[in-house]
Design a protein around this motif. Structure first.
Motif, PDB file in Angstrom:
ATOM      1  N   GLU A  12     -16.227 -22.917 -18.864  1.00  0.00           N
ATOM      2  CA  GLU A  12     -15.836 -23.459 -20.148  1.00  0.00           C
ATOM      3  C   GLU A  12     -15.761 -24.989 -20.077  1.00  0.00           C
ATOM      4  O   GLU A  12     -16.210 -25.698 -20.963  1.00  0.00           O
ATOM      5  N   GLN A  13     -15.214 -25.445 -18.955  1.00  0.00           N
ATOM      6  CA  GLN A  13     -15.054 -26.877 -18.759  1.00  0.00           C
ATOM      7  C   GLN A  13     -16.390 -27.619 -18.793  1.00  0.00           C
ATOM      8  O   GLN A  13     -16.479 -28.744 -19.261  1.00  0.00           O
ATOM      9  N   VAL A  14     -17.427 -26.979 -18.267  1.00  0.00           N
ATOM     10  CA  VAL A  14     -18.730 -27.644 -18.275  1.00  0.00           C
ATOM     11  C   VAL A  14     -19.516 -27.355 -19.543  1.00  0.00           C
ATOM     12  O   VAL A  14     -20.698 -27.632 -19.627  1.00  0.00           O
ATOM     13  N   GLY A  15     -18.833 -26.773 -20.534  1.00  0.00           N
ATOM     14  CA  GLY A  15     -19.446 -26.673 -21.851  1.00  0.00           C
ATOM     15  C   GLY A  15     -20.375 -25.494 -22.035  1.00  0.00           C
ATOM     16  O   GLY A  15     -21.340 -25.586 -22.787  1.00  0.00           O
ATOM     17  N   ILE A  16     -20.113 -24.410 -21.361  1.00  0.00           N
ATOM     18  CA  ILE A  16     -20.926 -23.212 -21.595  1.00  0.00           C
ATOM     19  C   ILE A  16     -20.211 -22.340 -22.619  1.00  0.00           C
ATOM     20  O   ILE A  16     -19.064 -21.962 -22.402  1.00  0.00           O
ATOM     21  N   PRO A  17     -20.869 -22.064 -23.726  1.00  0.00           N
ATOM     22  CA  PRO A  17     -20.226 -21.238 -24.749  1.00  0.00           C
ATOM     23  C   PRO A  17     -20.033 -19.797 -24.249  1.00  0.00           C
ATOM     24  O   PRO A  17     -20.799 -19.325 -23.408  1.00  0.00           O
ATOM     25  N   ASP A  18     -19.047 -19.128 -24.756  1.00  0.00           N
ATOM     26  CA  ASP A  18     -18.695 -17.761 -24.342  1.00  0.00           C
ATOM     27  C   ASP A  18     -18.626 -17.613 -22.833  1.00  0.00           C
ATOM     28  O   ASP A  18     -19.325 -16.780 -22.253  1.00  0.00           O
ATOM     29  N   PRO A  19     -17.845 -18.437 -22.181  1.00  0.00           N
ATOM     30  CA  PRO A  19     -17.881 -18.429 -20.710  1.00  0.00           C
ATOM     31  C   PRO A  19     -17.598 -17.063 -20.110  1.00  0.00           C
ATOM     32  O   PRO A  19     -18.199 -16.692 -19.110  1.00  0.00           O
ATOM     33  N   ALA A  20     -16.712 -16.302 -20.753  1.00  0.00           N
ATOM     34  CA  ALA A  20     -16.361 -15.014 -20.162  1.00  0.00           C
ATOM     35  C   ALA A  20     -17.575 -14.089 -20.110  1.00  0.00           C
ATOM     36  O   ALA A  20     -17.814 -13.400 -19.117  1.00  0.00           O
ATOM     37  N   GLU A  21     -18.374 -14.121 -21.184  1.00  0.00           N
ATOM     38  CA  GLU A  21     -19.553 -13.258 -21.202  1.00  0.00           C
ATOM     39  C   GLU A  21     -20.643 -13.804 -20.288  1.00  0.00           C
ATOM     40  O   GLU A  21     -21.288 -13.059 -19.563  1.00  0.00           O
ATOM     41  N   ARG A  22     -20.830 -15.110 -20.362  1.00  0.00           N
ATOM     42  CA  ARG A  22     -21.909 -15.707 -19.573  1.00  0.00           C
ATOM     43  C   ARG A  22     -21.654 -15.582 -18.079  1.00  0.00           C
ATOM     44  O   ARG A  22     -22.589 -15.575 -17.291  1.00  0.00           O
ATOM     45  N   ALA A  23     -20.386 -15.493 -17.691  1.00  0.00           N
ATOM     46  CA  ALA A  23     -20.067 -15.385 -16.273  1.00  0.00           C
ATOM     47  C   ALA A  23     -20.656 -14.126 -15.661  1.00  0.00           C
ATOM     48  O   ALA A  23     -20.962 -14.073 -14.479  1.00  0.00           O
ATOM     49  N   ASP A  24     -20.830 -13.103 -16.498  1.00  0.00           N
ATOM     50  CA  ASP A  24     -21.370 -11.851 -15.976  1.00  0.00           C
ATOM     51  C   ASP A  24     -22.891 -11.801 -16.003  1.00  0.00           C
ATOM     52  O   ASP A  24     -23.495 -10.787 -15.688  1.00  0.00           O
TER      53      ASP A  24
END
Lengths: 623, 369, 429
Positions: free
Chosen positions: C203-215
């Protein structure tokens, strides 16, 4: 068949190359003010998921519209820059207009001829006139060929050098000593001697001073007891026959070397012309550095004496210092041979340096064109502005400069945005009349709507974040969504609409929520695809709609697209014999090899996209 | 082997000089050399191959006997260093009752037959030497045929892709689904066992007999050599698929190289692009595959001969089949040719490994700094 | 690599600004290839201060990337760091090794190169961390992005749980562990806490929907997003020094601008020192306070941004600046440096200024190894060029073609022929 041109049929080899040559030279351009290359409505679609299983299941192949309705005019002698980010379709455009890839639709006119409908012999002739230089100096030269063979390959394919009936042959005779010398020259000597302005001048030096002496120092041809004849730099390729006659000699000059030798000579000349040494002719590409290999690639393109060269990112793989050498070289070659360039690049400073005019591409469409000066000094399209803004300048004043960046990434070419393709990243989306909100909030609403419309909003995730798995606390839900999308700044009617939509959303009716928001917030940028107008410095952007309306721009007064040509072009595009042209209509993707997006294609395809409304709109608006 | 100028170094020197014509880059030669120097196994492989090739080429001069001459009195002589005690069990009718009489007979090896003889008294060493001809010729010709077919099909499929590719490669996959031996037997069953008699050039030239007489070796030698024609065609048809797969993969990747696009932009037709640009850049993996294929085709030929499907009787596989019956009593009849097959195949595979390591496409073709 | 620290002569940390967090001295890395010894990095010195962005600029083959790898000790065979010191300010570490390895400690500074291998490894992540050019090949394609970042977080967590015992931070991950992790579901190297932190970082580096993108897996990310993920991974260890090797080269300008903004924000926020390595002078200008220019494995000019960009002394720096088309005031013709970057083969590198063969102002004095001279401008400004101490003298200039008569061992690379030919042709016609 593949994308290979059906044109280069072997049946033609050697038989009509000569004639072709002549025809080229004898068909001078109709007029200097018309463009050398005219591209109209060029489209190139790729199809993916076209596997056997897909075909068995009769699945619709996904189309990727790499290039979608591009219009370009490239004037004689100019350099047109084609810029855009990776995946915008600029390289595909370059290759498609040379027919290295088969166009899906559209027309390309080269010197008045329709390239896309050319038959094999015409295409063969076209290949001599239009060449390409590639980006990657490592993959663009065959590692198994010497650079000499690489450069001479085009000549070999076209069975050149061939005598050109339009080139006159003259002898520049210098006679040392006192003798009456009559020189005759074979007509085909122009294959060995460079011509200038339609005349091949053969430097003939006859040394009659030592006539009768044996041997000569300069290695020239020596007839028995007669004078020595030399040809300066052409000594290796010309031969002389000396016949003594009353009071003097007859000297007959003919080509004294095989075609292979002549080709090699030409390769040497070209190597030197591009800044390498002729002695490197037998080296292999891996023995050269990147910059040197790029020079070889340029020499290969020059070998056929083309009029037009597509330069596909010719310097982006090179170091800056070498890049500057190559740019200077390209500059020199252009003025020397009167070349026309299509310069494809992503580096704007290079484009500014070398181009006369520039076209900016985004997601397969041209969004703005203009002279370099206009475009760089007063960019119109918000995308062009953002591009220019983003480039870091090598200057101390650059230190700490904060760039207002575009948000997000280039959208997926498989699911392009409606209307203006740039609207998802545009900092200047036009809100509908009566909706006065600041740009960032407006963008937030649009993002929310896009997410809802695409169906990947994920209500569940929000409920999870709220910590209410029973989905009862709608207030908390709304707070969460507002916070996530930054919707708190909305007041009045706008605020009510959002409140309303979120309420609906909290009840799980995503589609309806989207509809409610759309009703109030829909922008002209979403509904209408902007068209590149016919004016000196056009930008495909709705921001200029009012301006144009006020100025009363009249579509009839359109100098570029005359309706007749447009029609002809389209028709020609349609009747292209290539199966490719119809490829778009094969619903089950019957395995047309062209369209299977496999390795190579997909890299280009990755990126492009979209929607064909634009072309139709444009055509519709023209008459 | 010392670092100084061995024969192989001189060979490399020559290769160096003509590399322009061969389009072998100096880097390739360097890799070949350094791989050769650092790997003991590649030296073993080269040595084995050289021995086999030497035997095959100069068979009429070096074979101690005519491999086809039968001498039933000398049947089943053991190799040098071995003695054979043969127990013969005779059943006799003595006085109206059947009696079994065991006689023990000791057979000594003779210098005339260093590797012993088979049941017909033919010299095993001579048969191994002549068998090398069959194996190598079938291996090389079969591989060439397979390569020619496979590479053509593979390049076509890979270059044109799409429907052409689907059709050709589906067909290849189907052929691959048959066990090669079964397929080969089926084809021979259909076509019969044709063989070709090739005159032995040395014998025809009349140089063999004088040399052999001078060396005190028996004459005459066979003046023709039987080439199992059907077998060559069949092994070629059975093994082309491997070449097709490799060539297709190479063509698929090479066709995307910019130099291919550049050639098309110059007006080159498909034939030129494929032959001048795609094929030369695909040679390395094809060459490596070919070495390995030679070994596998030699094995296949031996299997066919063993099963009696070959058209020649001068073959390692045929000899093994002959010796099978005597495995208990005269082990060398099957073992000697068996060993020949093993050493040849091992040698070829070692050379294949050497080539593969040295010609690794990952190393090749990268530019200088 | 396994040099005995006690054998090293006690030298002590070199002098420098008190703000220095890193002082690199005489760093030398060589590659031992079949073609011969390649001197990729040749006695490189530079300092990095607290919270600054230090830029290293150079063309391909200048040794800038190898310098970065050498600093964090990631040079692989056939390369080897043959000499040099990397002094790193870390009081805790200094205290810990004061007694064991006295030669490696001077006040608050520790010479990382003299520390045992395990300790050096443990510094990667929490102390030094790196962002690479190609995000696609720098992340493991078969592990989710979130997990890869969580792994980096875990390393940091374990390290900080035991801050004084550097030697215990060996983070061993043996075969047994691997088997257990593979066989027992839900039992990864990473804990739930570090996975949560990974999402935070995304999230800090500006990725939207970090929780979803993490997977998601790396191939599901765009280039810009991947580079953000890489930044997140590098930041997971809260490093003191972040080395960014061409972090934006593979990206489009608009995305590049995003990443540069991001790096600057994060750097300001966390007060990390950044070493920015790039060939792009524009990126240097935007991001860096101080700059080192590298050529042929050496730092040839060094100083503040203004020193290097406005008052360059070394002709290479001048040439580099002259090679870039100016976007705002285009010149009709560029002034490139003729010739090519040298091969760096030891056998081809003479005892002279390495740039002399391409230098328009080469003089006889250039035919010896050139030390760093102070140059005009700020105190920081230094250059490896005699022009800093003497005027260009036509009389002493080397004649044209001087270097072509050198024994042409460079013929393989063909570099020797080029400069002259290029010159001749571009003016001749």
């Amino acid at each position: 068949m593949t994308e290979t041109d059906p044109g280069a049929g072997s049946d033609l080899r050697g038989t009509d190359a000569r004639d072709g040559d002549g025809a080229d030279a004898s068909a001078p351009p109709a007029g200097d003010d018309d463009a050398l290359v005219e591209v109209r409505g060029l489209r190139k679609y790729y199809y993916e998921d076209d596997t056997l299983i897909d075909r068995l299941l009769r699945r619709e192949p996904t189309s990727i519209q790499a290039v979608d309705g591009v219009d370009l005019d490239i004037e004689r002698g100019e350099t047109l820059g084609l810029v855009g980010e990776s995946g915008c379709g600029k390289s595909t455009t370059g290759e498609t207009l040379l027919r290295l890839r088969d166009a899906t639709d559209g027309s390309v006119r080269f010197d008045g001829e329709d390239v896309l409908s050319m038959g094999s012999s015409e295409l063969r002739r076209f290949r001599k006139r239009a060449q390409i230089v590639f980006q990657d100096p490592f993959s663009s030269l065959d590692p198994r060929m010497t650079v000499g063979d690489v450069i001479a390959e085009g000549l070999k394919i076209h069975d050149l050098p061939a005598a050109d009936p339009d080139v006159a042959v003259e002898a520049d005779v210098t006679v040392d000593g006192d003798a009456d010398v009559e020189v005759t020259v074979d007509d085909d000597v122009d294959t060995a001697v460079e011509s200038e302005g339609g005349v091949a001048r053969v430097p003939v030096r006859v040394d009659a001073t030592g006539a009768g002496a044996t041997g000569s120092a300069d290695g020239g041809t020596r007839a028995d007891g007669g004078p020595t004849v030399s040809f300066g730099r052409y000594d290796d390729v010309l031969a002389a026959e000396v016949t003594p006659r009353d009071g003097g000699y007859d000297v007959h000059v003919s080509v004294g070397a095989s075609k292979r030798t002549l080709r090699r000579e030409r390769a040497r000349t070209l190597l030197e012309r591009v800044g390498l040494s002729a002695g490197q002719i037998d080296r292999y590409p891996h023995e050269f550095s990147g910059g040197q290999r790029q020079r070889v690639g340029i020499a290969r393109a020059l070998a056929l004496d083309p009029e037009f060269i597509v330069l596909d990112e010719p310097v982006s793989a090179l170091d800056v210092s070498v890049q500057a050498q190559i740019l200077n070289l390209l500059d020199d070659l252009q003025s020397e041979y009167g070349l026309t360039y299509l310069f494809i690049a992503h580096d704007l400073s290079v484009v500014r340096h070398i181009c006369d005019r520039v076209a900016v591409m985004y997601l397969g469409e041209v969004v703005e064109t203009g002279t370099t000066e206009e475009l760089f000094e007063s960019p119109k399209h918000p995308y062009t502005e953002a591009l220019l803004e983003s480039v870091p300048r090598a200057d101390t004043s650059e230190q700490g400069r904060r760039v207002e960046t575009l948000s997000g990434d280039v959208p997926s070419p498989r699911d392009p945005p409606s209307g203006c393709r740039f609207r998802t990243r545009c900092p200047e989306v036009i809100p509908p009349a009566g909706v006065a909100v600041d740009q960032s909030t407006y963008r937030s609403v649009m993002d929310l709507r896009d997410r809802l419309r695409r169906g990947d909003f994920g209500t569940g995730v929000v409920w999870e974040a709220v910590g209410d798995p029973d989905r009862e606390d709608t207030e908390a839900f709304k707070r969460e969504v507002r916070a996530e999308f930054g919707l708190d700044g909305l007041t009045g009617a706008n605020g009510d609409t959002v409140e309303d939509a979120l309420e609906v959303l909290a009840n799980g009716r995503e589609r309806e929520a989207a509809e409610r928001l759309t009703e109030r917030f829909e922008s002209v940028c979403e509904t209408e695809e902007p068209v590149l107008p016919d004016e000196p410095h056009p930008a495909a952007c709705h921001l200029y709609d009012d301006e144009r309306a006020a100025a009363g721009v009249d579509d009839d007064a359109d100098p570029v697209t005359d309706p007749e040509f447009g029609g002809a072009g389209m028709a020609a595009g349609m009747e292209t014999p290539d199966p490719e042209a119809a490829g778009g209509e094969l619903p089950d993707g019957v395995s047309d090899p062209e369209h299977g997006v496999s390795d190579g294609d997909s890299s280009d395809a990755d990126d492009a996209d979209d929607h064909d409304a634009s072309e139709d709109d444009r055509d519709g608006s023209e008459p | 082997m010392a670092d100084s100028t061995g024969p192989l170094d001189r060979l490399f020197g020559a290769v160096d000089r003509v590399r322009g014509a061969l389009t072998v880059s100096p880097r390739t030669v360097r890799n070949l050399k350094s791989e050769y120097r650092t790997s003991a196994l590649s030296k073993v492989g080269v040595a084995l191959i050289l021995v086999v090739v030497f035997m095959a080429v100069f068979a009429p001069f070096i074979a101690p006997q005519n491999p086809t001459t039968q001498n039933l009195d000398n049947g089943r002589l053991p190799p040098l260093g071995f003695t054979q005690t043969e127990q013969q069990t005779q059943t006799q009718m003595v006085n109206g009752s059947i009696q079994t009489v065991n006689t023990t007979e000791t057979v000594n090896a003779t210098l005339a037959h260093p590797l012993g003889t088979n049941s017909l008294g033919q010299d095993m060493l001579a048969r191994v030497i002549y068998g090398a001809r069959t194996s190598l010729l079938v291996g090389l010709l079969g591989t060439s045929l397979a390569a020619l077919l496979g590479v053509s099909v593979g390049l076509t499929a890979g270059y044109y892709r799409g429907r052409v590719d689907d059709t050709l490669m589906r067909f290849a996959d189907v052929s691959l689904a048959f066990p090669s031996l079964v397929l080969a037997i089926a084809l021979i069953g259909v076509w019969g066992r044709a063989s070709v008699s090739v005159p032995d050039p040395f014998v025809v030239a009349g140089v063999v007999d004088p040399v052999r007489s001078a060396l005190g070796l028996p004459t005459p030698m066979p003046d023709t050599f039987v080439l199992p024609g059907t077998v060559i065609v069949v092994v070629g048809l059975v093994n082309w698929v491997w070449f097709a797969r490799v060539a297709r993969g190479e063509a698929l990747s090479i066709r995307e190289e910019e130099f291919v696009k550049a050639a098309r932009a110059l007006g080159a037709d498909d034939a030129r692009v494929v032959l001048r640009h795609v094929l030369p850049n695909a040679t390395t993996p094809i060459l490596v595959l070919a070495t390995i294929q030679v070994a596998s085709i030699i094995l296949l030929e031996s299997s066919l001969s063993f099963l009696g499907f070959s058209g020649t009787t001068l073959s390692w596989g045929f000899d093994i089949a002959q010796g099978r019956a005597y495995l208990a009593s005269a082990w060398w009849i099957a073992t000697v040719p068996g060993l020949a097959i093993v050493l040849t195949v091992v040698g070829i595979n070692l050379v294949g490994d050497w080539l593969r390591d040295a010609l690794d496409p990952g190393i090749e073709g990268e530019g200088g700094m | 690599m396994s040099r005995d620290p006690t054998d090293a002569e006690p030298a002590g940390a070199p002098a420098g600004s008190p703000d220095d967090v890193l002082r690199v001295r005489n760093l030398t890395t060589r590659f031992f290839t079949e073609e011969g010894q390649v001197n990729a990095v040749e006695g490189v010195d530079f300092d990095v201060r607290d919270g600054e962005v230090f830029g290293i600029v150079g063309e391909s083959g200048s040794g800038k990337s190898v310098t970065a790898l050498s600093v964090i000790d990631l040079v692989e065979s056939p390369g080897r760091i043959t000499d040099g010191e990397v002094w790193y300010r870390e009081p805790d570490l200094a205290a810990e090794f004061e007694d064991d390895v006295p030669a490696a400690v001077d006040g608050e500074f520790v010479d990382v190169r003299r520390l045992p291998e395990g300790v050096r490894r443990s510094l990667r992540g929490p102390s030094f961390s790196m962002i690479f050019q190609d995000p696609m090949s720098s992340l493991n394609p078969s592990v989710t992005v979130g997990e890869q970042i969580a792994e980096a977080v875990e390393v940091q967590r374990r390290a900080s749980a035991n801050p004084r015992r550097t030697r215990s931070r060996t983070q061993g991950y043996g075969l047994g562990r691997l088997l257990v992790d593979t066989l027992v579901p839900g039992r990864g190297y990473t804990s739930e806490a570090s996975e949560a932190r990974a999402v935070e970082l995304l999230e800090q580096v500006g990725i939207p929907d970090p929780a979803e993108r993490a997977d998601e897996y790396p191939h599901q990310f765009s280039g810009g997003m991947l580079q953000r993920a890489m930044v997140a991974q590098a930041l997971a260890g809260e490093p003191d020094v972040l080395i960014a090797d061409e972090p934006t080269t593979a990206l489009d300008v608009t995305i590049q601008a995003q990443i540069l903004n991001l790096l600057r924000d994060l750097q300001a926020e966390q007060d990390t020192s950044v070493v920015m390595i790039t060939h792009d002078l524009g990126v240097i200008a935007r991001m860096c306070q101080r700059v080192g220019v590298m050529y042929a494995g050496q730092v040839v000019e060094r100083g503040t941004l203004a020193d290097v960009f406005d008052d360059p002394v070394h002709p290479y720096t001048e040439g580099l600046l002259g090679s870039i088309p100016d976007m705002d005031e285009p010149a009709s013709r560029l002034e490139p440096i003729e010739g090519n970057v040298p091969s760096l083969l030891d056998s081809e590198m003479g005892e002279r200024c390495y740039f002399a063969d391409r230098c328009p102002k080469a003089m006889e004095d250039c035919l010896r190894p050139i030390p760093m001279y102070d140059a005009e401008g700020s105190d920081e400004h230094e250059t490896r060029c005699v022009l800093a101490v003497e005027e260009y003298d036509e009389a002493a200039a080397l004649p044209d073609g001087y270097f072509e008569s050198e024994p042409d061992s460079a013929s393989e690379s063909g570099s020797a022929d080029d400069p002259a030919a290029g010159e001749e042709v571009s003016t001749g016609d």
